[in-house]
Design an enzyme around this catalytic site. Structure first.
Site, PDB file in Angstrom:
ATOM      1  N   ASP A   1      40.866 -55.150 -30.389  1.00 56.73           N
ATOM      2  CA  ASP A   1      41.119 -54.912 -31.819  1.00 56.73           C
ATOM      3  C   ASP A   1      40.226 -55.802 -32.676  1.00 56.73           C
ATOM      4  O   ASP A   1      40.303 -57.030 -32.594  1.00 56.73           O
ATOM      5  CB  ASP A   1      42.601 -55.227 -32.088  1.00 56.73           C
ATOM      6  CG  ASP A   1      43.059 -54.895 -33.501  1.00 56.73           C
ATOM      7  OD1 ASP A   1      42.245 -54.419 -34.312  1.00 56.73           O
ATOM      8  OD2 ASP A   1      44.258 -55.130 -33.773  1.00 56.73           O
TER       9      ASP A   1
ATOM     10  N   MET B   1      51.857 -59.285 -36.592  1.00 58.51           N
ATOM     11  CA  MET B   1      51.209 -60.566 -36.918  1.00 58.51           C
ATOM     12  C   MET B   1      52.195 -61.321 -37.813  1.00 58.51           C
ATOM     13  O   MET B   1      51.995 -61.470 -39.021  1.00 58.51           O
ATOM     14  CB  MET B   1      49.861 -60.295 -37.614  1.00 58.51           C
ATOM     15  CG  MET B   1      48.825 -59.743 -36.641  1.00 58.51           C
ATOM     16  SD  MET B   1      47.418 -58.921 -37.444  1.00 58.51           S
ATOM     17  CE  MET B   1      48.074 -57.257 -37.599  1.00 58.51           C
TER      18      MET B   1
ATOM     19  N   ASP C   1      49.404 -52.249 -38.262  1.00 61.70           N
ATOM     20  CA  ASP C   1      49.164 -53.686 -38.420  1.00 61.70           C
ATOM     21  C   ASP C   1      50.166 -54.285 -39.402  1.00 61.70           C
ATOM     22  O   ASP C   1      50.076 -54.048 -40.608  1.00 61.70           O
ATOM     23  CB  ASP C   1      47.739 -53.919 -38.940  1.00 61.70           C
ATOM     24  CG  ASP C   1      46.701 -53.766 -37.838  1.00 61.70           C
ATOM     25  OD1 ASP C   1      46.887 -54.385 -36.769  1.00 61.70           O
ATOM     26  OD2 ASP C   1      45.724 -53.028 -38.040  1.00 61.70           O
TER      27      ASP C   1
ATOM     28  N   SER D   1      43.616 -47.767 -36.765  1.00 60.44           N
ATOM     29  CA  SER D   1      44.505 -48.656 -37.517  1.00 60.44           C
ATOM     30  C   SER D   1      44.677 -48.126 -38.928  1.00 60.44           C
ATOM     31  O   SER D   1      43.694 -47.968 -39.666  1.00 60.44           O
ATOM     32  CB  SER D   1      43.923 -50.060 -37.589  1.00 60.44           C
ATOM     33  OG  SER D   1      44.622 -50.797 -38.583  1.00 60.44           O
TER      34      SER D   1
ATOM     35  N   HIS E   1      51.442 -53.709 -34.043  1.00 67.36           N
ATOM     36  CA  HIS E   1      50.822 -55.029 -33.857  1.00 67.36           C
ATOM     37  C   HIS E   1      51.450 -55.986 -34.863  1.00 67.36           C
ATOM     38  O   HIS E   1      51.130 -55.945 -36.047  1.00 67.36           O
ATOM     39  CB  HIS E   1      49.311 -54.866 -34.077  1.00 67.36           C
ATOM     40  CG  HIS E   1      48.523 -56.124 -33.965  1.00 67.36           C
ATOM     41  ND1 HIS E   1      47.204 -56.215 -34.371  1.00 67.36           N
ATOM     42  CD2 HIS E   1      48.850 -57.359 -33.479  1.00 67.36           C
ATOM     43  CE1 HIS E   1      46.756 -57.439 -34.143  1.00 67.36           C
ATOM     44  NE2 HIS E   1      47.729 -58.157 -33.617  1.00 67.36           N
TER      45      HIS E   1
ATOM     46  N   MET F   1      51.541 -57.515 -41.176  1.00 70.92           N
ATOM     47  CA  MET F   1      51.101 -58.879 -41.517  1.00 70.92           C
ATOM     48  C   MET F   1      52.097 -59.522 -42.468  1.00 70.92           C
ATOM     49  O   MET F   1      52.645 -58.855 -43.346  1.00 70.92           O
ATOM     50  CB  MET F   1      49.723 -58.830 -42.185  1.00 70.92           C
ATOM     51  CG  MET F   1      48.676 -58.143 -41.335  1.00 70.92           C
ATOM     52  SD  MET F   1      47.050 -58.296 -42.077  1.00 70.92           S
ATOM     53  CE  MET F   1      46.081 -57.302 -40.940  1.00 70.92           C
TER      54      MET F   1
ATOM     55  N   GLY G   1      37.413 -54.711 -41.263  1.00 70.27           N
ATOM     56  CA  GLY G   1      36.020 -54.793 -41.687  1.00 70.27           C
ATOM     57  C   GLY G   1      35.262 -56.046 -41.279  1.00 70.27           C
ATOM     58  O   GLY G   1      34.187 -56.308 -41.806  1.00 70.27           O
TER      59      GLY G   1
ATOM     60  N   MET H   1      42.198 -59.822 -29.439  1.00 69.58           N
ATOM     61  CA  MET H   1      41.668 -59.789 -30.801  1.00 69.58           C
ATOM     62  C   MET H   1      40.201 -60.195 -30.766  1.00 69.58           C
ATOM     63  O   MET H   1      39.866 -61.311 -30.352  1.00 69.58           O
ATOM     64  CB  MET H   1      42.433 -60.756 -31.711  1.00 69.58           C
ATOM     65  CG  MET H   1      43.839 -60.315 -32.084  1.00 69.58           C
ATOM     66  SD  MET H   1      43.976 -58.662 -32.795  1.00 69.58           S
ATOM     67  CE  MET H   1      42.872 -58.771 -34.210  1.00 69.58           C
TER      68      MET H   1
ATOM     69  N   HIS I   1      47.934 -47.107 -34.683  1.00 69.85           N
ATOM     70  CA  HIS I   1      48.018 -48.575 -34.658  1.00 69.85           C
ATOM     71  C   HIS I   1      48.515 -49.065 -36.017  1.00 69.85           C
ATOM     72  O   HIS I   1      47.917 -48.784 -37.048  1.00 69.85           O
ATOM     73  CB  HIS I   1      46.646 -49.162 -34.339  1.00 69.85           C
ATOM     74  CG  HIS I   1      46.635 -50.639 -34.134  1.00 69.85           C
ATOM     75  ND1 HIS I   1      47.029 -51.250 -32.954  1.00 69.85           N
ATOM     76  CD2 HIS I   1      46.275 -51.660 -34.970  1.00 69.85           C
ATOM     77  CE1 HIS I   1      46.901 -52.567 -33.067  1.00 69.85           C
ATOM     78  NE2 HIS I   1      46.452 -52.846 -34.281  1.00 69.85           N
TER      79      HIS I   1
END
Ligand code: DX5
Ligand code: ZN
Length: 211
Positions: free
Chosen positions: A171, A66, A33, A6, A64, A35, A143, A135, A31
């Site tokens: 993930d 979100m 992400d 990611s 991905h 958001m 983290g 998820m 990947h």
């Protein structure tokens, strides 16, 4: 086992270089992400950034989303060069429609489930998906620690999909130790941010996850 690093954990000031480094290090997917600060409490980047990164790697871009609502932004990511577009079951009112939209744009369709969402949420879209993203943390941040209850969900999904050509991706909180749990439960692809970027030797970190 495929590994999808990611870029959430990459150096955002050197994203192109980081994507090239991951590619050289043996990653299977990139990947991405995305958001929105609404569906998840954090904000990252959009389709223009992804488009700029596309030319830095021939690997499949695994996006991905979100984002809630999501349908209006799916075409932009398809045009920007996504190969797999994943939406959250919790973030779209008409999941089947969102998945059909992704496939109609010639992309692989993915559906993601938050840790609290049962696998029954996708029982009637199995023929409309190419990838299921479990998820194993609450989405929004890198983290975090792997939530152990998700191993059972991965195994249940593995049974549900039967002989369908669907990849199970996991993930969140993936480390060499939790990667083993995911593999035993039936995962095909592992996303990892912190574990890949923890040290400058991305190739060794990816190899350690692959087991
Ligand atoms: C979390 C993201 C993950 C995240 C994983 O919302 O979807 O892809 O980057 O990061 P780690 O591997 O650090 O848990
Ligand atoms: Zn992700």
């Amino acid at each position: 086992m495929k590994i999808a690093p990611s870029i959430l954990s990459a150096d955002f000031a050197r994203l192109g270089e980081e994507v090239r480094a991951l590619t050289a290090a043996g990653a299977d997917y990139v990947h991405v992400d995305v958001m929105d600060g609404h569906f998840v409490p954090n904000l990252t980047f959009g389709a223009p950034v992804m488009k700029a990164l596309r030319k830095h790697s021939p690997l499949p871009f695994d996006v991905h989303l979100m984002i809630e609502p999501v349908d209006h932004l799916i075409p932009a990511f398809a045009e920007a060069g996504a190969d797999i577009v994943t939406v959250h079951a919790e973030a779209t009112r008409h999941l089947d429609r969102s998945l059909q939209l992704i496939r109609s744009l010639g992309k692989k369709a993915g559906v993601s489930l938050n840790p609290a969402t049962p696998e029954s949420a996708i029982a009637y879209v199995l023929d409309a998906v190419d990838l299921i993203l479990v998820m194993s943390v609450n989405p929004g941040f890198g983290g975090q620690s792997f939530i152990p209850s998700q191993a059972e969900k991965i195994a249940n999904i593995k049974r549900m999909i039967g002989s369908r050509a669907i990849e199970i991706e996991v993930d969140g909180g993936v480390t060499p130790a939790t990667a083993k749990i995911c593999a035993a439960a039936g995962a095909d692809v592992l996303v990892a941010g912190s574990a890949v970027f923890a040290t400058p030797d991305y190739a060794a970190n990816i190899a350690a996850l692959r087991g």
